[in-house]
Design a protein around this motif. Structure first.
Motif, PDB file in Angstrom:
ATOM      1  N   GLY A   1       0.828  -1.215   0.000  1.00  0.00           N
ATOM      2  CA  GLY A   1       0.000   0.000   0.000  1.00  0.00           C
ATOM      3  C   GLY A   1       0.856   1.256   0.000  1.00  0.00           C
ATOM      4  O   GLY A   1       0.567   2.226  -0.711  1.00  0.00           O
ATOM      5  N   ALA A   2       1.930   1.240   0.787  1.00  0.00           N
ATOM      6  CA  ALA A   2       2.843   2.387   0.832  1.00  0.00           C
ATOM      7  C   ALA A   2       3.541   2.572  -0.511  1.00  0.00           C
ATOM      8  O   ALA A   2       3.777   3.709  -0.943  1.00  0.00           O
ATOM      9  CB  ALA A   2       3.878   2.195   1.937  1.00  0.00           C
ATOM     10  N   ALA A   3       3.858   1.469  -1.184  1.00  0.00           N
ATOM     11  CA  ALA A   3       4.502   1.562  -2.509  1.00  0.00           C
ATOM     12  C   ALA A   3       3.582   2.279  -3.490  1.00  0.00           C
ATOM     13  O   ALA A   3       4.015   3.175  -4.233  1.00  0.00           O
ATOM     14  CB  ALA A   3       4.854   0.165  -3.031  1.00  0.00           C
TER      15      ALA A   3
ATOM     16  N   ALA B   1       3.357   5.957  -2.498  1.00  0.00           N
ATOM     17  CA  ALA B   1       4.608   6.652  -2.836  1.00  0.00           C
ATOM     18  C   ALA B   1       4.706   6.888  -4.340  1.00  0.00           C
ATOM     19  O   ALA B   1       5.196   7.928  -4.785  1.00  0.00           O
ATOM     20  CB  ALA B   1       5.808   5.849  -2.341  1.00  0.00           C
ATOM     21  N   GLN B   2       4.241   5.942  -5.113  1.00  0.00           N
ATOM     22  CA  GLN B   2       4.233   6.105  -6.568  1.00  0.00           C
ATOM     23  C   GLN B   2       3.364   7.300  -6.958  1.00  0.00           C
ATOM     24  O   GLN B   2       3.758   8.120  -7.806  1.00  0.00           O
ATOM     25  CB  GLN B   2       3.701   4.828  -7.225  1.00  0.00           C
ATOM     26  CG  GLN B   2       3.606   4.887  -8.735  1.00  0.00           C
ATOM     27  CD  GLN B   2       2.976   3.633  -9.328  1.00  0.00           C
ATOM     28  OE1 GLN B   2       2.441   2.794  -8.608  1.00  0.00           O
ATOM     29  NE2 GLN B   2       3.048   3.503 -10.634  1.00  0.00           N
TER      30      GLN B   2
ATOM     31  N   ALA C   1      11.285   5.487  -3.233  1.00  0.00           N
ATOM     32  CA  ALA C   1      10.628   4.956  -2.034  1.00  0.00           C
ATOM     33  C   ALA C   1       9.615   3.883  -2.441  1.00  0.00           C
ATOM     34  O   ALA C   1       9.526   2.829  -1.795  1.00  0.00           O
ATOM     35  CB  ALA C   1       9.938   6.069  -1.256  1.00  0.00           C
ATOM     36  N   ALA C   2       8.875   4.136  -3.527  1.00  0.00           N
ATOM     37  CA  ALA C   2       7.891   3.163  -4.012  1.00  0.00           C
ATOM     38  C   ALA C   2       8.568   1.852  -4.388  1.00  0.00           C
ATOM     39  O   ALA C   2       8.083   0.766  -4.047  1.00  0.00           O
ATOM     40  CB  ALA C   2       7.129   3.737  -5.198  1.00  0.00           C
ATOM     41  N   ILE C   3       9.694   1.948  -5.075  1.00  0.00           N
ATOM     42  CA  ILE C   3      10.431   0.742  -5.468  1.00  0.00           C
ATOM     43  C   ILE C   3      10.897  -0.019  -4.231  1.00  0.00           C
ATOM     44  O   ILE C   3      10.774  -1.252  -4.155  1.00  0.00           O
ATOM     45  CB  ILE C   3      11.616   1.109  -6.387  1.00  0.00           C
ATOM     46  CG1 ILE C   3      11.097   1.606  -7.742  1.00  0.00           C
ATOM     47  CG2 ILE C   3      12.575  -0.062  -6.566  1.00  0.00           C
ATOM     48  CD1 ILE C   3      12.155   2.268  -8.610  1.00  0.00           C
ATOM     49  N   ASP C   4      11.411   0.690  -3.258  1.00  0.00           N
ATOM     50  CA  ASP C   4      11.897   0.046  -2.040  1.00  0.00           C
ATOM     51  C   ASP C   4      10.759  -0.627  -1.279  1.00  0.00           C
ATOM     52  O   ASP C   4      10.896  -1.775  -0.837  1.00  0.00           O
ATOM     53  CB  ASP C   4      12.602   1.085  -1.159  1.00  0.00           C
ATOM     54  CG  ASP C   4      13.309   0.451   0.021  1.00  0.00           C
ATOM     55  OD1 ASP C   4      14.062  -0.522  -0.183  1.00  0.00           O
ATOM     56  OD2 ASP C   4      13.108   0.940   1.155  1.00  0.00           O
TER      57      ASP C   4
ATOM     58  N   VAL D   1       6.972   1.083 -11.548  1.00  0.00           N
ATOM     59  CA  VAL D   1       7.634   2.306 -11.093  1.00  0.00           C
ATOM     60  C   VAL D   1       9.040   2.399 -11.683  1.00  0.00           C
ATOM     61  O   VAL D   1       9.464   3.476 -12.114  1.00  0.00           O
ATOM     62  CB  VAL D   1       7.682   2.366  -9.547  1.00  0.00           C
ATOM     63  CG1 VAL D   1       8.436   3.601  -9.082  1.00  0.00           C
ATOM     64  CG2 VAL D   1       6.269   2.362  -8.975  1.00  0.00           C
ATOM     65  N   THR D   2       9.739   1.291 -11.729  1.00  0.00           N
ATOM     66  CA  THR D   2      11.078   1.277 -12.327  1.00  0.00           C
ATOM     67  C   THR D   2      11.007   1.704 -13.791  1.00  0.00           C
ATOM     68  O   THR D   2      11.830   2.475 -14.263  1.00  0.00           O
ATOM     69  CB  THR D   2      11.717  -0.125 -12.199  1.00  0.00           C
ATOM     70  OG1 THR D   2      11.759  -0.478 -10.816  1.00  0.00           O
ATOM     71  CG2 THR D   2      13.123  -0.147 -12.770  1.00  0.00           C
ATOM     72  N   TRP D   3      10.013   1.205 -14.506  1.00  0.00           N
ATOM     73  CA  TRP D   3       9.827   1.573 -15.908  1.00  0.00           C
ATOM     74  C   TRP D   3       9.527   3.071 -16.028  1.00  0.00           C
ATOM     75  O   TRP D   3      10.071   3.756 -16.897  1.00  0.00           O
ATOM     76  CB  TRP D   3       8.691   0.754 -16.520  1.00  0.00           C
ATOM     77  CG  TRP D   3       8.435   1.085 -17.945  1.00  0.00           C
ATOM     78  CD1 TRP D   3       9.152   0.705 -19.037  1.00  0.00           C
ATOM     79  CD2 TRP D   3       7.364   1.906 -18.447  1.00  0.00           C
ATOM     80  NE1 TRP D   3       8.607   1.224 -20.169  1.00  0.00           N
ATOM     81  CE2 TRP D   3       7.505   1.973 -19.840  1.00  0.00           C
ATOM     82  CE3 TRP D   3       6.307   2.579 -17.838  1.00  0.00           C
ATOM     83  CZ2 TRP D   3       6.621   2.674 -20.639  1.00  0.00           C
ATOM     84  CZ3 TRP D   3       5.437   3.277 -18.655  1.00  0.00           C
ATOM     85  CH2 TRP D   3       5.599   3.322 -20.030  1.00  0.00           C
TER      86      TRP D   3
END
Length: 191
Positions: free
Chosen positions: A139-141, A144-145, A152-155, A183-185
């Motif tokens: 949920g936090a990811a 953060a996204q 932060a989202a990736i982590d 998110v990485t993309w």
């Protein structure tokens, strides 16, 4: 309103909300936070816990939605912190975390991902079961996204997928990996 209340208002210890548009109209509050803190600290831990639980119960009864979930969570947390050695400590922490997650989901639904992220990270600051931690991290990811915090989202998504994988929850792990990949993309995408 009793005469002692009026005397405390006159001495500027309390103030009475008189704004006719406020939901707190007719309520008293301390004017100075130091006085509020001293008054709170004079209560025994048992009394503090009981009062926090009464407020949480009242808030739960007054609304069928998650409108007061964040406030309820705060009272459950404070009740738990008032007696960390009590038998119901874990249950109170669990109720507080549940309300924080509900508050985060409500904030997301209302278009406030910053507030959702605050609620998720606050819940993650507690001692949690692994499955709860993984769900909250995912949920936090997502929050953060939405708040343009891609790293932060990736982590958060990576940690969530690792916990889900360790718990043998392949579908949930795949969802977290998908969030991480998305998110990485986005980070690597020009413009």
């Amino acid at each position: 309103m009793c005469s002692s209340d009026l005397e405390l208002v006159r001495k500027e210890v309390f103030e009475l909300h008189t704004d006719r548009f406020s939901t707190e109209r007719g309520q008293y509050r301390f004017i100075q936070s130091l006085v509020r803190t001293v008054a709170y600290e004079t209560l025994s831990r048992r009394d503090r816990k009981a009062r926090h639980l009464k407020v949480a119960a009242y808030l739960e009864q007054t609304s069928t939605s998650d409108e007061f979930a964040a406030i309820s969570a705060r009272h459950f947390r404070d009740a738990a912190d008032s007696s960390p050695d009590a038998d119901d400590y874990s249950a109170l922490v669990g109720q507080g975390v549940d309300r924080l997650e509900r508050a985060a989901r409500r904030a997301q639904a209302l278009g406030s991902p910053d507030e959702a992220l605050r609620h998720f990270t606050s819940a993650l600051g507690r001692d949690l079961e692994d499955l709860d931690r993984a769900r909250l991290l995912h949920g936090a990811a997502y929050a953060a996204q939405l708040t343009s915090r891609p790293y932060a989202a990736i982590d958060y998504a990576r940690k969530s997928s690792e916990i889900y994988a360790a718990l043998d929850q392949p579908i949930d792990a795949a969802r977290a990996i998908a969030t991480q990949g998305e998110v990485t993309w986005q980070v690597g995408r020009p413009g």
